[in-house]
Design an enzyme around this catalytic site. Sequence first.
Site: not given
Length: 146
Positions: A9-10, A17, A22, A73, A76, A97, A99, A106
């Site tokens: 998502p996103n 964004r 990012y 990735n 969330a 995985e 990111h 964070r």
Amino acid sequence: MHLLLLNGPNLNLLGKREPGIYGQASLATIEEQLRGEAKTEGAVLDCFQSNFEGALIERVHQAMGSTQGILINAGAYTHTSIALRDALLGVSIPYVELHLSNTHARESFRHRSYFADQAIGVVSGFGAMSYSLALKGLISYLRAEA
């Protein structure tokens, strides 16, 4: 070698964004570059992005039998989706995985991953380069296993 890149998502908003977190690169730009890197390594890379957990799970299921490795990735969903974890484990396809940001630098809720303990590796914090590093690691792992 057939590989799959999953984005959660996103991530379709990359480049727009929160560029301070990012980066400036769009998802389309990252995917195009990564496909080129995969091709150079003799691999085919399919890319899939969805804001919907079920769609990501379905795409993982579809990979069974035709895909040797997955880059994910999950955005969330990394911190919330036991269902996506179960799908990844259910198809028994090695995965990395990744990111863009360093999730451990964070918010505390981002420190927990439902995927990391079963991943062959985790790459985070290198911006768009995280994708390239994850791809190189996955290909190296698959070649060593072959």
